[in-house]
Write an enzyme that holds these catalytic residues in place. Sequence first.
Site, PDB file in Angstrom:
ATOM      1  N   ASP A  81      55.709  88.674  47.617  1.00 33.73           N
ATOM      2  CA  ASP A  81      56.064  87.362  48.161  1.00 33.73           C
ATOM      3  C   ASP A  81      55.334  86.269  47.378  1.00 33.73           C
ATOM      4  O   ASP A  81      54.121  86.362  47.157  1.00 33.73           O
ATOM      5  CB  ASP A  81      55.664  87.327  49.646  1.00 33.73           C
ATOM      6  CG  ASP A  81      56.180  86.095  50.367  1.00 33.73           C
ATOM      7  OD1 ASP A  81      57.236  85.565  49.957  1.00 33.73           O
ATOM      8  OD2 ASP A  81      55.537  85.683  51.351  1.00 33.73           O
ATOM      9  N   HIS A  82      56.046  85.246  46.982  1.00 33.97           N
ATOM     10  CA  HIS A  82      55.469  84.103  46.250  1.00 33.97           C
ATOM     11  C   HIS A  82      54.654  84.526  45.023  1.00 33.97           C
ATOM     12  O   HIS A  82      53.500  84.093  44.862  1.00 33.97           O
ATOM     13  CB  HIS A  82      54.588  83.236  47.169  1.00 33.97           C
ATOM     14  CG  HIS A  82      55.360  82.472  48.188  1.00 33.97           C
ATOM     15  ND1 HIS A  82      56.128  81.370  47.870  1.00 33.97           N
ATOM     16  CD2 HIS A  82      55.522  82.659  49.513  1.00 33.97           C
ATOM     17  CE1 HIS A  82      56.715  80.915  48.973  1.00 33.97           C
ATOM     18  NE2 HIS A  82      56.370  81.687  49.974  1.00 33.97           N
ATOM     19  N   GLY A 204      59.118  81.309  58.886  1.00 34.48           N
ATOM     20  CA  GLY A 204      59.769  81.687  60.148  1.00 34.48           C
ATOM     21  C   GLY A 204      58.880  81.524  61.382  1.00 34.48           C
ATOM     22  O   GLY A 204      59.391  81.350  62.491  1.00 34.48           O
ATOM     23  N   ASN A 224      61.338  85.092  56.588  1.00 33.11           N
ATOM     24  CA  ASN A 224      59.941  85.498  56.387  1.00 33.11           C
ATOM     25  C   ASN A 224      59.063  85.120  57.578  1.00 33.11           C
ATOM     26  O   ASN A 224      59.135  83.980  58.068  1.00 33.11           O
ATOM     27  CB  ASN A 224      59.361  84.781  55.159  1.00 33.11           C
ATOM     28  CG  ASN A 224      59.955  85.252  53.856  1.00 33.11           C
ATOM     29  OD1 ASN A 224      60.866  86.073  53.841  1.00 33.11           O
ATOM     30  ND2 ASN A 224      59.450  84.728  52.755  1.00 33.11           N
ATOM     31  N   THR A 227      52.438  83.941  59.342  1.00 28.75           N
ATOM     32  CA  THR A 227      51.389  83.458  60.249  1.00 28.75           C
ATOM     33  C   THR A 227      51.423  84.190  61.586  1.00 28.75           C
ATOM     34  O   THR A 227      50.379  84.598  62.117  1.00 28.75           O
ATOM     35  CB  THR A 227      51.582  81.936  60.487  1.00 28.75           C
ATOM     36  OG1 THR A 227      51.603  81.291  59.212  1.00 28.75           O
ATOM     37  CG2 THR A 227      50.470  81.352  61.328  1.00 28.75           C
TER      38      THR A 227
HETATM   39  P1  13P Z   1      54.986  81.652  57.978  1.00 22.63           P
HETATM   40  O1  13P Z   1      53.566  82.016  57.758  1.00 22.63           O
HETATM   41  O2  13P Z   1      55.149  80.208  58.374  1.00 22.63           O
HETATM   42  O3  13P Z   1      55.694  82.575  58.898  1.00 22.63           O
HETATM   43  O4  13P Z   1      55.721  81.760  56.557  1.00 22.63           O
HETATM   44  C1  13P Z   1      55.732  82.998  55.940  1.00 22.63           C
HETATM   45  C2  13P Z   1      56.465  82.913  54.673  1.00 22.63           C
HETATM   46  O5  13P Z   1      57.426  82.194  54.511  1.00 22.63           O
HETATM   47  C3  13P Z   1      55.999  83.812  53.601  1.00 22.63           C
HETATM   48  O6  13P Z   1      56.640  83.563  52.411  1.00 22.63           O
END
Ligand code: 13P
Length: 276
Positions: A81-82, A204, A224, A227
């Site tokens: 991710d990212h 999300g 996604n 958090t």
């Molecule tokens: P949140 O932490 O806001 O759920 O976002 C997660 C996210 O988009 C990871 O790429």
Amino acid sequence: MLTGMREILEIADKCGCAIPAFNVYNGETAMGIFKAAEEANACIIVQMYSRLFMSDEAEFIAPAIVEAAHRSKCKIAFHLDHGSCDEAVFRAIKYGCSSVMRDASALPFEDNIAVIKNVTYFAHDLGIDVEAELGHIGLAKDGVPTDYTKVEEAVRFYAETGVDALAVAVGTAHGHYKQDPVLAIDRIRALYDAVPAALVLHGGSGVPDDQIQAAVEAGIRKINFGTDVCLAFLDGVREVDSSIVGVDIFMKEPIQRVKNFAHEKIRLLGAEGSNA
Ligand code: 13P
């Protein structure tokens, strides 16, 4: 079984649902997510941030995730991710990811295309699916950007890069929101009609259920959650009897909390039974 993200997102498109992509941070959060997938008979995406792949943790967590995915009865994609640099992409592939996100969304449009074109060129050759981001999705604490992803740009971006999944800016941001976000549902629909790549909603956590459902209805296929995985886990940790010393016993409740959270989101996104 370990599966490509593209195959899973094609299943989502056929069902008209979205697949949750849960960020995991340690063995326990990963365990909770895998248990939820089994319980819900759902395809899911397990993902880790770039910083984890760039740290020592990856050497322990990634092999456990790959092994669990191979053993699972459910289709599981393991995803970076990212990805903040090409090195993170290389490391994720080395650690067994079936897909990668390379995030060059902070760069100007043409530079974002150039970076992603290069990644899709070598990743696709290795059978690895690719996600990119167009329109920068920032942090909720800085406010939610209203500069949504433009349809014409998304069409050109897809044509030039051939990405499998595209994260779009449509009214969400990462982390907890100061007030409920209002998603640009019409823009999601227009992007879905124009762009063949699977659309991804980042940020999300904290998005109201009705907004999530409207986004899925309009064509979002991957959502996604990061958090709220952490918070589910930490809420569990804070409530465990602090006199428990056996760490494995202590961790049972936090794992259960993550499982319950994930199962709820699988249901909300319409992904329950998607592994059938
Ligand atoms: P949140 O932490 O806001 O759920 O976002 C997660 C996210 O988009 C990871 O790429």
